[in-house]
Write a protein that holds these residues in place. Sequence first.
Motif, short mmCIF file in Angstrom:
data_model
loop_
_atom_site.label_atom_id
_atom_site.label_comp_id
_atom_site.label_asym_id
_atom_site.label_seq_id
_atom_site.Cartn_x
_atom_site.Cartn_y
_atom_site.Cartn_z
N PRO A 12 0.81 -1.23 0.00
CA PRO A 12 0.00 0.00 0.00
C PRO A 12 0.84 1.27 0.00
O PRO A 12 0.31 2.36 -0.14
CB PRO A 12 -0.81 -0.10 1.30
N MET A 13 2.16 1.13 0.14
CA MET A 13 3.02 2.31 0.14
C MET A 13 4.06 2.23 -0.97
O MET A 13 5.20 2.61 -0.79
CB MET A 13 3.69 2.49 1.52
N HIS A 14 3.63 1.75 -2.15
CA HIS A 14 4.61 1.67 -3.24
C HIS A 14 4.44 2.83 -4.22
O HIS A 14 3.40 3.49 -4.25
CB HIS A 14 4.45 0.35 -4.00
N LEU A 15 5.50 3.08 -4.98
CA LEU A 15 5.47 4.05 -6.07
C LEU A 15 5.89 3.33 -7.33
O LEU A 15 6.81 2.50 -7.30
CB LEU A 15 6.48 5.17 -5.81
N HIS A 16 5.23 3.63 -8.43
CA HIS A 16 5.64 3.07 -9.72
C HIS A 16 6.15 4.22 -10.58
O HIS A 16 5.40 5.14 -10.90
CB HIS A 16 4.45 2.35 -10.38
N LEU A 17 7.43 4.20 -10.91
CA LEU A 17 8.04 5.26 -11.71
C LEU A 17 8.27 4.77 -13.13
O LEU A 17 8.70 3.62 -13.33
CB LEU A 17 9.38 5.69 -11.11
N ASP A 18 8.02 5.64 -14.11
CA ASP A 18 8.37 5.23 -15.47
C ASP A 18 9.85 5.51 -15.71
O ASP A 18 10.55 6.04 -14.83
CB ASP A 18 7.47 5.92 -16.51
N GLY B 256 11.35 7.65 -17.18
CA GLY B 256 11.76 9.05 -17.06
C GLY B 256 11.66 9.60 -15.65
O GLY B 256 11.90 10.79 -15.43
N GLY B 257 11.24 8.75 -14.71
CA GLY B 257 11.16 9.20 -13.33
C GLY B 257 9.83 9.84 -12.97
O GLY B 257 9.69 10.44 -11.89
N ARG B 258 8.83 9.71 -13.84
CA ARG B 258 7.49 10.25 -13.52
C ARG B 258 6.73 9.19 -12.71
O ARG B 258 6.87 8.00 -12.97
CB ARG B 258 6.69 10.54 -14.80
N ILE B 259 5.90 9.64 -11.80
CA ILE B 259 5.11 8.71 -10.99
C ILE B 259 3.91 8.25 -11.80
O ILE B 259 3.05 9.06 -12.16
CB ILE B 259 4.68 9.36 -9.67
N PRO C 242 -1.08 16.19 -5.39
CA PRO C 242 -1.08 15.21 -6.49
C PRO C 242 0.28 14.51 -6.61
O PRO C 242 1.32 15.15 -6.49
CB PRO C 242 -1.36 16.07 -7.73
N LEU C 243 0.21 13.20 -6.80
CA LEU C 243 1.43 12.42 -6.98
C LEU C 243 1.57 11.97 -8.43
O LEU C 243 2.66 12.00 -9.00
CB LEU C 243 1.41 11.18 -6.06
#
Lengths: 344, 195
Positions: free
Chosen positions: A28-34, A36-39, A54-55
């Motif tokens: 539940p506390m993950h981030l997915h970055l492309d 290019g470093g965008r969330i 906004p994230l």
Amino acid sequence: MDDGQGTAGGMRGRRVTLAAAALDRLMPMHLHLDAGGRIRGHGPTLGKIAAGAPLLGQDFFALFEVRRPAGVQAMADLAARQGARLHLALRLGADQAPGAEFRGLALGDAEAGLVINLSFGIGVVEAVGRHGLTDADFAATDLTVEMLYLVEAKRAVLGELQRLNHRLQGAKSEAEEQALTDTLTGLRNRRALDHGLGQAVAGPVPFAVMHLDLDRFKAVNDTLGHAAGDQVLRCVAQVLSAETRAGDLVARVGGDEFVILLPGLVDRAVLTAVAERIVAALSVPIPFEDHLCQIGVSVGLTVSTCYEAPDADRMLQDADTALYAAKRAGRGRVVIFSPDLAMG
Amino acid sequence: MLGLINRALENFVKERHGMATWRRVVARAGLGFDSFEPLLMYDAPLTDAVIAAICNELQRPRETVLEDVGTALVSHRSRHGLRRLLRFGGVSFVDFLHSLEELPDRARLALPDLSLPGLRLEDLGAGQFNLVARPPFAGAGFILMGLLRAMADDYGALVLLDMAVQTAEGEVISIHLLDEAHAEGRPFDLALGAA
């Protein structure tokens, strides 16, 4: 994640495809970055922590600061740190409180980007309160709630222990205050003497008060030290107890001062004999290690039959006056109080 | 045995019936001191003596006294600590029931000397459960029953509780969960001091 290639160093192998919703439940506390470093996605708890900011679509490095290891400022740096423990924090505007801090772990690959899983680390207790998190904000396997439980249980136990200590401390000082014994010699103390004297004054039985002061005691303390002084005081206590009757009250009332209350004894000849036996006994040197401590004692005394209405303070004062006369007359003397002493 | 249970009995009497009643209980039980320290150890027979004295003093049967003690443990306003610790067991009353099996282990994590009796939950289906406990002293199961009643209230669940016939394994509380979301329940915030 579902389009990930799984080609990071050592990560090649079986691939797992997961719906974003499943990833949300697992982490539940993950981030997915492309790349290019965008969330491109984030777990629901992280959304709650960002509190409306906004994230999605934001540049990861604009929102987060990687504090350790140093020098992680672009996707290439992050990709190079896959599998390593990261310490990071949310950046916030200048007017806002410092952002939440996290531990993180980043894995993924160059084309599909990275998944970073975050946790609070040691700051979890504060973070849960600050962000109003609930059981549902953590994965079912997460031990955060157990940790919160332990913190609270520990606090309850500590609080109880502190209250216990407080009560014991109170009981101890109360006991000390009520103590009637001089801890060094085992004789009675000033408090016990005052009590005994008060009873004697109020009672029908005549009595004597003997005030004793050691001679040359200071010299023992100064030359041989406090251990020698303590040893001497204990020996004096033994002598005083041995030379008095069971019903007499022997008290140490100061460093080397003693008072003996002798109920039912007002015969001056007998009192003088008792005092002189004490003087004689204490003229014998007291051994301490390889030394002999030569002390002595002077005695002043008074008897209650001298007074129309005996008064404790007055009698102590008069015994002290007699003691002073004994000291002045040369040490090792016994003097019985008489009114003309007070005049001189 | 730690003085926690004894202290709970003491608090119950003081809060419900006043200091004077507690002093009579102390005299009746021949304690020789006027208050239990929760974290010091006491001989087990003392607990029985205190319970007997309370029942005598209040002229009430052991079962109802102990059940009230259990309820007061979690519902008294000045003591939400235990209620909070129990609420960590789960987000629903059923979660909470299942967490009871872990309770002795949880308690030991906090206080190694606190040995709670082992608890076993049998899920009979259709909202029927049996909670089996080996009581440390006669009637301790009634304290547990009072505690369960208060916790059901806390979760807003509607339950029927009954002390079933004792088995070789221990005292058996039968639990019939009629409605898990019967009432609002009291809020529980993970962070201390927030609620």
